[in-house]
Design a protein around this motif. Structure first.
Motif, PDB file in Angstrom:
ATOM      1  N   SER A 160       0.953   4.735   2.603  1.00  7.45           N
ATOM      2  CA  SER A 160       1.146   4.935   4.047  1.00  7.45           C
ATOM      3  C   SER A 160       0.148   4.223   4.942  1.00  7.45           C
ATOM      4  O   SER A 160      -0.112   4.653   6.054  1.00  7.45           O
ATOM      5  CB  SER A 160       1.149   6.430   4.400  1.00  7.45           C
ATOM      6  OG  SER A 160       2.293   7.037   3.839  1.00  7.45           O
ATOM      7  N   VAL A 161      -0.436   3.139   4.462  1.00  3.40           N
ATOM      8  CA  VAL A 161      -1.248   2.304   5.346  1.00  3.40           C
ATOM      9  C   VAL A 161      -0.785   0.857   5.227  1.00  3.40           C
ATOM     10  O   VAL A 161      -0.169   0.469   4.238  1.00  3.40           O
ATOM     11  CB  VAL A 161      -2.762   2.369   5.026  1.00  3.40           C
ATOM     12  CG1 VAL A 161      -3.321   3.738   5.352  1.00  3.40           C
ATOM     13  CG2 VAL A 161      -3.045   1.988   3.589  1.00  3.40           C
ATOM     14  N   HIS A 162      -1.054   0.099   6.274  1.00  5.98           N
ATOM     15  CA  HIS A 162      -0.803  -1.337   6.242  1.00  5.98           C
ATOM     16  C   HIS A 162      -2.115  -2.053   5.990  1.00  5.98           C
ATOM     17  O   HIS A 162      -3.180  -1.563   6.355  1.00  5.98           O
ATOM     18  CB  HIS A 162      -0.220  -1.808   7.576  1.00  5.98           C
ATOM     19  CG  HIS A 162       1.261  -1.696   7.625  1.00  5.98           C
ATOM     20  ND1 HIS A 162       2.087  -2.498   6.886  1.00  5.98           N
ATOM     21  CD2 HIS A 162       2.065  -0.869   8.318  1.00  5.98           C
ATOM     22  CE1 HIS A 162       3.342  -2.169   7.119  1.00  5.98           C
ATOM     23  NE2 HIS A 162       3.363  -1.186   7.989  1.00  5.98           N
ATOM     24  N   ALA A 163      -2.021  -3.223   5.381  1.00  5.21           N
ATOM     25  CA  ALA A 163      -3.208  -4.029   5.133  1.00  5.21           C
ATOM     26  C   ALA A 163      -3.065  -5.380   5.791  1.00  5.21           C
ATOM     27  O   ALA A 163      -1.970  -5.933   5.901  1.00  5.21           O
ATOM     28  CB  ALA A 163      -3.418  -4.212   3.633  1.00  5.21           C
ATOM     29  N   CYS A 164      -4.198  -5.894   6.262  1.00  2.95           N
ATOM     30  CA  CYS A 164      -4.302  -7.275   6.703  1.00  2.95           C
ATOM     31  C   CYS A 164      -5.494  -7.883   5.988  1.00  2.95           C
ATOM     32  O   CYS A 164      -6.408  -7.174   5.568  1.00  2.95           O
ATOM     33  CB  CYS A 164      -4.576  -7.370   8.202  1.00  2.95           C
ATOM     34  SG  CYS A 164      -3.152  -7.040   9.228  1.00  2.95           S
ATOM     35  N   GLN A 173     -11.922 -13.283   2.789  1.00  2.00           N
ATOM     36  CA  GLN A 173     -13.099 -13.066   3.629  1.00  2.00           C
ATOM     37  C   GLN A 173     -13.182 -11.634   4.135  1.00  2.00           C
ATOM     38  O   GLN A 173     -14.265 -11.073   4.223  1.00  2.00           O
ATOM     39  CB  GLN A 173     -13.071 -14.041   4.795  1.00  2.00           C
ATOM     40  CG  GLN A 173     -13.052 -15.477   4.285  1.00  2.00           C
ATOM     41  CD  GLN A 173     -13.606 -16.429   5.278  1.00  2.00           C
ATOM     42  OE1 GLN A 173     -13.141 -16.475   6.408  1.00  2.00           O
ATOM     43  NE2 GLN A 173     -14.594 -17.183   4.879  1.00  2.00           N
ATOM     44  N   LEU A 174     -12.057 -11.051   4.463  1.00  2.00           N
ATOM     45  CA  LEU A 174     -12.071  -9.669   4.953  1.00  2.00           C
ATOM     46  C   LEU A 174     -10.737  -9.017   4.644  1.00  2.00           C
ATOM     47  O   LEU A 174      -9.683  -9.628   4.819  1.00  2.00           O
ATOM     48  CB  LEU A 174     -12.322  -9.632   6.471  1.00  2.00           C
ATOM     49  CG  LEU A 174     -12.501  -8.235   7.074  1.00  2.00           C
ATOM     50  CD1 LEU A 174     -13.807  -7.612   6.600  1.00  2.00           C
ATOM     51  CD2 LEU A 174     -12.481  -8.305   8.595  1.00  2.00           C
ATOM     52  N   PHE A 175     -10.793  -7.776   4.194  1.00  2.00           N
ATOM     53  CA  PHE A 175      -9.594  -7.004   3.873  1.00  2.00           C
ATOM     54  C   PHE A 175      -9.670  -5.711   4.670  1.00  2.00           C
ATOM     55  O   PHE A 175     -10.671  -5.008   4.610  1.00  2.00           O
ATOM     56  CB  PHE A 175      -9.569  -6.707   2.367  1.00  2.00           C
ATOM     57  CG  PHE A 175      -8.412  -5.867   1.913  1.00  2.00           C
ATOM     58  CD1 PHE A 175      -7.173  -6.448   1.662  1.00  2.00           C
ATOM     59  CD2 PHE A 175      -8.552  -4.500   1.716  1.00  2.00           C
ATOM     60  CE1 PHE A 175      -6.095  -5.674   1.230  1.00  2.00           C
ATOM     61  CE2 PHE A 175      -7.482  -3.728   1.282  1.00  2.00           C
ATOM     62  CZ  PHE A 175      -6.254  -4.318   1.049  1.00  2.00           C
ATOM     63  N   VAL A 176      -8.660  -5.428   5.451  1.00  2.00           N
ATOM     64  CA  VAL A 176      -8.689  -4.270   6.345  1.00  2.00           C
ATOM     65  C   VAL A 176      -7.396  -3.475   6.197  1.00  2.00           C
ATOM     66  O   VAL A 176      -6.310  -4.058   6.196  1.00  2.00           O
ATOM     67  CB  VAL A 176      -8.828  -4.714   7.820  1.00  2.00           C
ATOM     68  CG1 VAL A 176      -8.718  -3.531   8.758  1.00  2.00           C
ATOM     69  CG2 VAL A 176     -10.132  -5.446   8.049  1.00  2.00           C
ATOM     70  N   GLU A 177      -7.532  -2.156   6.118  1.00  2.00           N
ATOM     71  CA  GLU A 177      -6.347  -1.305   6.119  1.00  2.00           C
ATOM     72  C   GLU A 177      -6.389  -0.383   7.326  1.00  2.00           C
ATOM     73  O   GLU A 177      -7.459  -0.019   7.812  1.00  2.00           O
ATOM     74  CB  GLU A 177      -6.306  -0.455   4.850  1.00  2.00           C
ATOM     75  CG  GLU A 177      -6.065  -1.278   3.608  1.00  2.00           C
ATOM     76  CD  GLU A 177      -6.065  -0.411   2.375  1.00  2.00           C
ATOM     77  OE1 GLU A 177      -5.063  -0.418   1.655  1.00  2.00           O
ATOM     78  OE2 GLU A 177      -7.064   0.286   2.141  1.00  2.00           O
ATOM     79  N   ASP A 178      -5.205  -0.023   7.807  1.00  2.00           N
ATOM     80  CA  ASP A 178      -5.147   0.974   8.868  1.00  2.00           C
ATOM     81  C   ASP A 178      -3.766   1.615   8.844  1.00  2.00           C
ATOM     82  O   ASP A 178      -2.832   1.064   8.274  1.00  2.00           O
ATOM     83  CB  ASP A 178      -5.439   0.350  10.242  1.00  2.00           C
ATOM     84  CG  ASP A 178      -6.049   1.368  11.207  1.00  2.00           C
ATOM     85  OD1 ASP A 178      -5.453   2.448  11.398  1.00  2.00           O
ATOM     86  OD2 ASP A 178      -7.124   1.093  11.737  1.00  2.00           O
ATOM     87  N   VAL A 179      -3.651   2.786   9.458  1.00  2.00           N
ATOM     88  CA  VAL A 179      -2.341   3.419   9.549  1.00  2.00           C
ATOM     89  C   VAL A 179      -1.400   2.609  10.439  1.00  2.00           C
ATOM     90  O   VAL A 179      -0.189   2.674  10.292  1.00  2.00           O
ATOM     91  CB  VAL A 179      -2.432   4.887  10.031  1.00  2.00           C
ATOM     92  CG1 VAL A 179      -2.806   5.793   8.876  1.00  2.00           C
ATOM     93  CG2 VAL A 179      -3.414   5.055  11.170  1.00  2.00           C
TER      94      VAL A 179
END
Lengths: 306, 306
Positions: A160-164, A173-179
């Motif tokens: 249930s989260v999206h990743a960019c 370089q950077l991995f970020v998840e958020d709802v």
């Protein structure tokens, strides 16, 4: 100009809950956090963001940038996040001109997550110039998809989260998840703003995990934005394509598909969009001149058996 | 009070584009439309929605309802959509009180799609009373999941859209797709408002496809909201759970998972949330007393082989 001072507010990203499954059995599973973060700019309430809470300071900075309320991180003195009260307090250096007027126009967008864009972002896209000569090889694309697959993540533990993610070539370089996936891309924009670049690609960015804003020696900040690839698990809607173009990132890769307006905007700004990217499969929708095909890497073609 | 007059604006839902695949071959595929629809209320610009465009009039009506800007369809005289100019013109019967003030507070939410909620929806949830005695049998849940699986859809032809549906028991009443899942749920709210209900469950709603607002004899409008089940392909974030509760629908089924705040809101209002619903599998997160378990229907338990 010194970089803005950012706090490092932290909060748990998942929570355990008890559920009932189809066999009538109780199970304990993890679900992702979803927190409200109200942003105050110079003590004036601007917006409430619903977020996982992994990188709230970068999120707020990137939000202000992607909403075009600030031009660069130079406009910000500090961002202080306090999860106790769910507030992000932004202190600007010189205020934001005409903030009332600039936040009065609402576009409720398609994207997953943070869907409110102030102003007429579409009006701006014709002024965006993406670097013409940036190319991605099919082998690099496969390496990007594989790097995402291997990443330890909240998604794997709680769903249930999206990743960019931001790549330079095939280097993560950077991995970020958020709802919300728009929070994830804004967080990347905030991180990029805290990691200033020079106009030549003669060096390398700090490794993932190094936080230049948070003290320590200044890293070698020499990679231009234009050599970046942006990865998202979400769909390539108009807003996602616009945000990528705004960040100066000329190639976007998605696990999902594209919408008609995402396609139209990408064609207009010359952005390469690649979707349905899983394993060896992908579709290049626009900007195919930026993709260096290596069909010999794609494996055998599957044909229906007669 | 007569129902509002709604136009029936239509526009193509998909478009064909040429893409390049991993074998270096050109293919033609369909992608979903994504259109901007600017909503004017009594000639005053309110918001721009990005939508697939399948049911723009229901979308606008449901948006106004779910934003709590109107109390019922009685407040609206007409909604006129013109795709040539991308505008929805709403004519109210008596205006909207304090519209400036009520649309000044922004919450940028987690949801996929239409992520801007005016005002403090969370403050309202304690006033919501969901019907206590509504129960869903596991067999009905399976029938719902199967009905969605069989549905012909834009998703099947073009991908990249979310679907919502309204069921009464396991009977499909309305199926809606949109590029933003919040548009899809708002469209359902608009349809429900055009299909008024009486407080007893002694009749049936018009069949899917019948459009009571668009002329013809009045259908038998006798089903209370409380016997409805809401299905969504999207995640159960706080906003989705709040919108379901606002519509008076006590059971929500999702193909995806739930977030922490979605879970908390559902517990607070006594709403039954069921996620990860595919084939025979599901997890009931909250309100398990509304689910009548029939574990004998779930098939054999899969166990890891030693």
């Amino acid at each position: 100009m010194p970089l803005p001072h950012l706090t490092q507010a932290r909060a748990p990203l998942t929570r355990e809950v008890e559920v009932m499954n189809q066999h009538g059995e109780r199970e304990t599973i993890s679900i992702p956090a979803e927190r409200d973060l109200t942003v105050y700019v110079d003590k004036r309430e601007l917006v409430t963001l619903m977020t996982l809470g992994a990188h709230p300071e970068w999120l707020v900075l990137g939000y202000l940038l992607n909403q075009r309320l600030i031009a660069s991180s130079d406009d910000i003195e500090s961002i202080t996040v306090d999860w106790e009260v769910g507030a992000a307090s932004v202190k600007t250096r010189h205020g934001i001109d005409h903030i009332e007027e600039r936040t009065s126009k609402r576009v409720v967008t398609t994207g997953c997550g943070q869907g409110s864009v102030f102003g007429n972002l579409m009006d701006e896209i014709d002024s965006i110039q993406l670097p013409a000569n940036m190319v991605l090889r099919q082998s690099q694309l496969y390496a990007i998809v594989n790097a995402i697959r291997l990443k330890e993540s909240t998604y794997k533990s709680a769903g249930s989260v999206h990743a960019c993610a931001l790549f330079r070539g095939d280097e993560l370089q950077l991995f970020v998840e958020d709802v919300g996936r728009h929070n994830a891309v804004d967080t990347i924009a905030g991180w990029m703003a805290m990691t200033p670049t020079l106009p030549t690609a003669c060096g390398s960015l700090p490794p993932e995990g190094a936080d230049p804003a948070w003290g320590g020696p200044a890293p070698d900040r020499t990679a231009p934005t234009g050599d970046k690839i942006f990865y998202t698990t979400g769909r390539l809607t108009s807003e996602m394509v616009i945000k990528s173009a705004q960040m100066g990132v000329p190639i976007v890769v998605s696990r999902s598909g594209i919408t008609q307006m995402g396609h139209a905007v990408a064609e207009r700004v010359g952005l390469c969009t690649i979707g349905r990217a899983t394993n060896k499969h992908f579709l290049c929708y626009t900007g195919v001149q930026r993709l260096q095909l290596q069909p010999e890497l794609a494996g055998p073609k599957l044909r229906a058996v007669a």
